[in-house]
Design a protein around this motif. Structure first.
Motif, PDB file in Angstrom:
ATOM      1  N   ILE A   1       0.886  -1.172   0.000  1.00  8.43           N
ATOM      2  CA  ILE A   1       0.000   0.000   0.000  1.00  8.43           C
ATOM      3  C   ILE A   1       0.917   1.214   0.000  1.00  8.43           C
ATOM      4  O   ILE A   1       1.372   1.677   1.041  1.00  8.43           O
ATOM      5  CB  ILE A   1      -0.923  -0.007   1.230  1.00  8.43           C
ATOM      6  N   ALA A   2       1.242   1.702  -1.188  1.00  4.96           N
ATOM      7  CA  ALA A   2       2.293   2.713  -1.340  1.00  4.96           C
ATOM      8  C   ALA A   2       1.704   4.075  -1.661  1.00  4.96           C
ATOM      9  O   ALA A   2       1.084   4.269  -2.713  1.00  4.96           O
ATOM     10  CB  ALA A   2       3.287   2.297  -2.436  1.00  4.96           C
ATOM     11  N   ASP A   3       1.872   5.020  -0.746  1.00  7.12           N
ATOM     12  CA  ASP A   3       1.525   6.422  -0.977  1.00  7.12           C
ATOM     13  C   ASP A   3       0.057   6.636  -1.338  1.00  7.12           C
ATOM     14  O   ASP A   3      -0.265   7.466  -2.185  1.00  7.12           O
ATOM     15  CB  ASP A   3       2.397   7.002  -2.103  1.00  7.12           C
ATOM     16  N   VAL A   4      -0.843   5.880  -0.701  1.00  7.46           N
ATOM     17  CA  VAL A   4      -2.256   6.052  -1.031  1.00  7.46           C
ATOM     18  C   VAL A   4      -3.093   6.514   0.153  1.00  7.46           C
ATOM     19  O   VAL A   4      -4.277   6.808  -0.020  1.00  7.46           O
ATOM     20  CB  VAL A   4      -2.867   4.747  -1.603  1.00  7.46           C
ATOM     21  N   LEU A   5      -2.527   6.608   1.337  1.00  5.38           N
ATOM     22  CA  LEU A   5      -3.348   6.909   2.506  1.00  5.38           C
ATOM     23  C   LEU A   5      -4.001   8.288   2.407  1.00  5.38           C
ATOM     24  O   LEU A   5      -5.091   8.503   2.939  1.00  5.38           O
ATOM     25  CB  LEU A   5      -2.529   6.807   3.789  1.00  5.38           C
TER      26      LEU A   5
ATOM     27  N   VAL B   1       2.917  -4.097   3.602  1.00  5.26           N
ATOM     28  CA  VAL B   1       3.901  -3.013   3.582  1.00  5.26           C
ATOM     29  C   VAL B   1       3.181  -1.721   3.228  1.00  5.26           C
ATOM     30  O   VAL B   1       2.572  -1.608   2.157  1.00  5.26           O
ATOM     31  CB  VAL B   1       5.015  -3.296   2.558  1.00  5.26           C
ATOM     32  N   VAL B   2       3.223  -0.751   4.127  1.00  7.98           N
ATOM     33  CA  VAL B   2       2.542   0.528   3.937  1.00  7.98           C
ATOM     34  C   VAL B   2       3.575   1.642   3.933  1.00  7.98           C
ATOM     35  O   VAL B   2       4.393   1.743   4.854  1.00  7.98           O
ATOM     36  CB  VAL B   2       1.504   0.783   5.053  1.00  7.98           C
ATOM     37  N   THR B   3       3.563   2.466   2.895  1.00  3.49           N
ATOM     38  CA  THR B   3       4.397   3.664   2.898  1.00  3.49           C
ATOM     39  C   THR B   3       3.484   4.878   3.053  1.00  3.49           C
ATOM     40  O   THR B   3       2.423   4.945   2.428  1.00  3.49           O
ATOM     41  CB  THR B   3       5.225   3.790   1.600  1.00  3.49           C
ATOM     42  N   ASN B   4       3.922   5.823   3.880  1.00  5.41           N
ATOM     43  CA  ASN B   4       3.094   6.997   4.155  1.00  5.41           C
ATOM     44  C   ASN B   4       3.991   8.221   4.282  1.00  5.41           C
ATOM     45  O   ASN B   4       5.110   8.143   4.788  1.00  5.41           O
ATOM     46  CB  ASN B   4       2.312   6.796   5.454  1.00  5.41           C
ATOM     47  N   TYR B   5       3.484   9.351   3.815  1.00  8.99           N
ATOM     48  CA  TYR B   5       4.252  10.586   3.899  1.00  8.99           C
ATOM     49  C   TYR B   5       4.345  11.087   5.336  1.00  8.99           C
ATOM     50  O   TYR B   5       3.400  10.980   6.103  1.00  8.99           O
ATOM     51  CB  TYR B   5       3.605  11.681   3.039  1.00  8.99           C
ATOM     52  N   SER B   6       5.484  11.621   5.670  1.00  4.41           N
ATOM     53  CA  SER B   6       5.673  12.210   6.989  1.00  4.41           C
ATOM     54  C   SER B   6       4.988  13.567   7.059  1.00  4.41           C
ATOM     55  O   SER B   6       5.049  14.360   6.105  1.00  4.41           O
ATOM     56  CB  SER B   6       7.164  12.372   7.286  1.00  4.41           C
ATOM     57  N   GLN B   7       4.357  13.846   8.203  1.00  2.00           N
ATOM     58  CA  GLN B   7       3.702  15.136   8.375  1.00  2.00           C
ATOM     59  C   GLN B   7       4.695  16.294   8.388  1.00  2.00           C
ATOM     60  O   GLN B   7       4.318  17.438   8.150  1.00  2.00           O
ATOM     61  CB  GLN B   7       2.892  15.122   9.665  1.00  2.00           C
ATOM     62  N   VAL B   8       5.953  15.991   8.661  1.00  3.84           N
ATOM     63  CA  VAL B   8       6.985  17.044   8.636  1.00  3.84           C
ATOM     64  C   VAL B   8       7.070  17.676   7.256  1.00  3.84           C
ATOM     65  O   VAL B   8       7.358  18.868   7.115  1.00  3.84           O
ATOM     66  CB  VAL B   8       8.350  16.461   9.054  1.00  3.84           C
ATOM     67  N   TRP B   9       6.797  16.864   6.216  1.00  2.00           N
ATOM     68  CA  TRP B   9       6.914  17.367   4.842  1.00  2.00           C
ATOM     69  C   TRP B   9       5.643  18.081   4.355  1.00  2.00           C
ATOM     70  O   TRP B   9       5.617  18.582   3.233  1.00  2.00           O
ATOM     71  CB  TRP B   9       7.227  16.197   3.914  1.00  2.00           C
ATOM     72  N   ARG B  10       4.631  18.121   5.173  1.00  2.00           N
ATOM     73  CA  ARG B  10       3.379  18.726   4.713  1.00  2.00           C
ATOM     74  C   ARG B  10       3.550  20.181   4.277  1.00  2.00           C
ATOM     75  O   ARG B  10       3.152  20.531   3.157  1.00  2.00           O
ATOM     76  CB  ARG B  10       2.327  18.604   5.811  1.00  2.00           C
ATOM     77  N   PRO B  11       4.142  21.063   5.091  1.00  2.00           N
ATOM     78  CA  PRO B  11       4.333  22.443   4.627  1.00  2.00           C
ATOM     79  C   PRO B  11       5.328  22.546   3.485  1.00  2.00           C
ATOM     80  O   PRO B  11       5.195  23.430   2.615  1.00  2.00           O
ATOM     81  CB  PRO B  11       4.836  23.171   5.876  1.00  2.00           C
ATOM     82  N   ILE B  12       6.316  21.632   3.441  1.00  2.00           N
ATOM     83  CA  ILE B  12       7.308  21.671   2.359  1.00  2.00           C
ATOM     84  C   ILE B  12       6.633  21.355   1.031  1.00  2.00           C
ATOM     85  O   ILE B  12       6.835  22.048   0.026  1.00  2.00           O
ATOM     86  CB  ILE B  12       8.457  20.672   2.645  1.00  2.00           C
ATOM     87  N   LEU B  13       5.810  20.298   1.017  1.00  2.00           N
ATOM     88  CA  LEU B  13       5.130  19.925  -0.214  1.00  2.00           C
ATOM     89  C   LEU B  13       4.118  20.995  -0.636  1.00  2.00           C
ATOM     90  O   LEU B  13       3.930  21.258  -1.825  1.00  2.00           O
ATOM     91  CB  LEU B  13       4.436  18.581  -0.033  1.00  2.00           C
ATOM     92  N   LYS B  14       3.485  21.602   0.338  1.00  2.00           N
ATOM     93  CA  LYS B  14       2.538  22.676   0.011  1.00  2.00           C
ATOM     94  C   LYS B  14       3.263  23.826  -0.677  1.00  2.00           C
ATOM     95  O   LYS B  14       2.778  24.398  -1.664  1.00  2.00           O
ATOM     96  CB  LYS B  14       1.852  23.155   1.288  1.00  2.00           C
TER      97      LYS B  14
ATOM     98  N   THR C   1      -5.902  14.023   3.852  1.00  2.00           N
ATOM     99  CA  THR C   1      -5.911  13.292   5.115  1.00  2.00           C
ATOM    100  C   THR C   1      -4.496  12.839   5.425  1.00  2.00           C
ATOM    101  O   THR C   1      -3.993  11.903   4.818  1.00  2.00           O
ATOM    102  CB  THR C   1      -6.844  12.069   5.043  1.00  2.00           C
ATOM    103  N   TRP C   2      -3.846  13.502   6.362  1.00  2.00           N
ATOM    104  CA  TRP C   2      -2.466  13.173   6.726  1.00  2.00           C
ATOM    105  C   TRP C   2      -2.486  12.304   7.973  1.00  2.00           C
ATOM    106  O   TRP C   2      -2.840  12.751   9.058  1.00  2.00           O
ATOM    107  CB  TRP C   2      -1.656  14.450   6.962  1.00  2.00           C
TER     108      TRP C   2
END
Length: 483
Positions: A120-124, A148-161, A176-177
């Motif tokens: 489950i890669a990058d879909v959450l 196996v689940v991959t998920n983005y870190s919330q630390v990167w939320r403002p960076i990606l924005k 939904t983070w």
């Protein structure tokens, strides 16, 4: 996620998810279509991370398969993808006809069969109902399946924005983070046991030397790892007891242990549907071979057997003995009797109940006999326990306790993947421990009472074998941690 220096098209989404589920899903599919068609370098970095968990030629179900490139990069024997965006399914089917791709919502797919891995890669961020999705995932899992689940870190939320504002990163609809605690809770609610989690991808772009330095080394160090783009979780179904009642093989490597043979012959307890005992005599300089021959002849029990070790070292003895074993659960018991045979049933319970796939003895919980372990050895064991825990990603209290127990099926998997580490371990402990950690098996420490040797001398050389332990640590760090 990240593009290769390309401008993203103008896609405009509401700031908040709309109230209608159907509208939300439609917007999410459109977002995935625009986002997942690019980002080759980013996908390659993700493939590198996941390859360290999922071996080639596995049976893989990929939830959120996108254009199929990630699944293809893992080189599965059987590959099945689920993707809600129909145009991505069509592209994946055309580009990778050897695999099967299905158009379905994450919470609504119907796939027959069981898989070695569910990815489950990058879909959450795009999932409408994570509990419903995980309940569907359960249907595709056997007790040996790893999720196996991959998920983005919330630390990167403002960076990606900010990167999306600069039109460097693709816009997305999902908002939904999930925090690490949210993901762990979702596993627990839906009947999964979390086995490990690690942080990956500190530098998502490709830059010679810099990318390798950040992503292979710095990303695994304290402080730095909290700034990684990804957190990767590995889980399995909640354990269930092994049925029917499993049988046991107790393997006893014996070199210069003739004085301990009478106790070993009489004290190994009966466990499971039957208990086989195999002695592997290690080319002793005393009369261990002769004593064992006589004792087994007197017992006249076909479940008690003796073989001559073909090579040298405990690791060679373990391999030779397990190759002859007939039990469903395989146990190692050192012939020095510093761990008493009556400790073995607690290992049997840990493995037969399903709570452990690999039960590892630890001598560092209960108080020891005054002369059971020398002070420098004790310090070394504590140091290496912490070091190997860091390297393997699971708590290991005592790496050098000779009592280790696992199922035959788990052992066969370790053997099948032995080439990953190569021939490196004269002890036999790390071949098994590293193999179990590499395959994300559930390792469980079992405390034992550690007594003083009453016959013979130890086969361990404090400083020579200490040097070998540092070598084992280096191999584990290179292959498991900084890979």
């Amino acid at each position: 996620m990240m593009t290769d220096q390309s401008k993203s098209p103008d896609l405009v989404f509401p700031a908040d998810p709309p109230g209608s589920e159907s509208t939300w899903r439609s917007k999410s599919r459109m977002s995935r279509s625009g986002r997942l068609a690019s980002g080759v370098r980013y996908k390659n970095s993700l493939i590198r991370c996941i390859r360290n968990i999922i071996p080639k030629c596995s049976r893989i179900l990929h939830i959120g398969s996108g254009d199929g490139s990630l699944l293809s990069g893992l080189e599965p024997e059987v590959g099945v993808g689920v993707e809600p965006a129909l145009d991505l399914v069509d592209k994946a089917t055309a580009d990778y006809p050897q695999y099967s791709f299905h158009s379905s919502e994450f919470e609504g797919f119907e796939i027959e069969g069981k898989f070695d891995f569910v990815l489950i890669a990058d879909v959450l961020l795009d999932v409408y109902d994570i509990d419903a999705m995980m309940r569907k995932v359960r249907v595709a899992c056997s007790p040996d399946t790893r999720v196996v689940v991959t998920n983005y870190s919330q630390v990167w939320r403002p960076i990606l924005k900010f990167l999306r504002f600069l039109r460097i990163a693709r816009p997305r609809f999902g908002n939904t983070w999930f925090s690490p605690g949210d993901v762990r809770s979702a596993f627990e609610r839906t009947g999964f046991q979390l086995l490990s989690e690690r942080c990956e991808v500190l530098f998502p772009s490709r830059l010679p030397i810099v990318s390798s330095l950040f992503n292979r080394f710095l990303s695994q160090l304290p402080v730095f790892r909290w700034f990684c783009l990804h957190r990767i979780y590995v889980a399995r179904l909640d354990p269930e007891p092994i049925t029917p009642k499993p049988s046991v093989t107790v393997l006893v490597p014996a070199r210069n242990e003739s004085g301990n043979i009478p106790r070993l012959m009489s004290e190994v307890p009966e466990m499971g549907s039957f208990t086989e005992v195999i002695f592997v005599e290690g080319n002793s300089t005393d009369d261990t071979w002769e004593v064992l021959q006589e004792a087994i002849a007197q017992r006249n029990d076909p479940l008690y057997r003796l073989i001559k070790q073909p090579g040298k070292g405990k690791g060679d003895a373990v391999r030779a003995g397990f190759a002859e074993a007939r039990g469903d659960i395989l146990m190692i018991l050192d012939a020095d009797l510093t761990v008493a045979p009556d400790m073995l049933p607690r290992f049997y319970e840990a493995v037969s109940s399903g709570r452990a796939e690999f039960a590892n003895g630890t001598r560092l919980v209960y108080q020891m006999h005054d002369r059971a372990m020398r002070f420098l050895n004790l310090l070394g064991n504590h140091f290496f326990a912490k070091a190997f825990t860091y390297v393997m990603g699971q708590p290991i209290r005592d790496t050098l306790c000779g009592t280790k127990v696992l199922t035959r099926e788990s052992y066969n998997k370790i053997v099948a993947n032995r080439d990953f580490f190569g021939e490196f371990d004269p002890f036999g402990d790390f071949d098994l421990l590293f193999g179990a950690a590499r395959l994300n098996m559930k390792i469980l420490d079992v405390p034992v009472r550690y007594g003083e040797r009453v016959y013979g001398e130890t086969n361990i050389s404090r400083f020579r074998h200490g040097t070998l332990l540092f070598r084992m640590l280096f191999v584990g760090a290179r292959k498991l941690k900084f890979r």
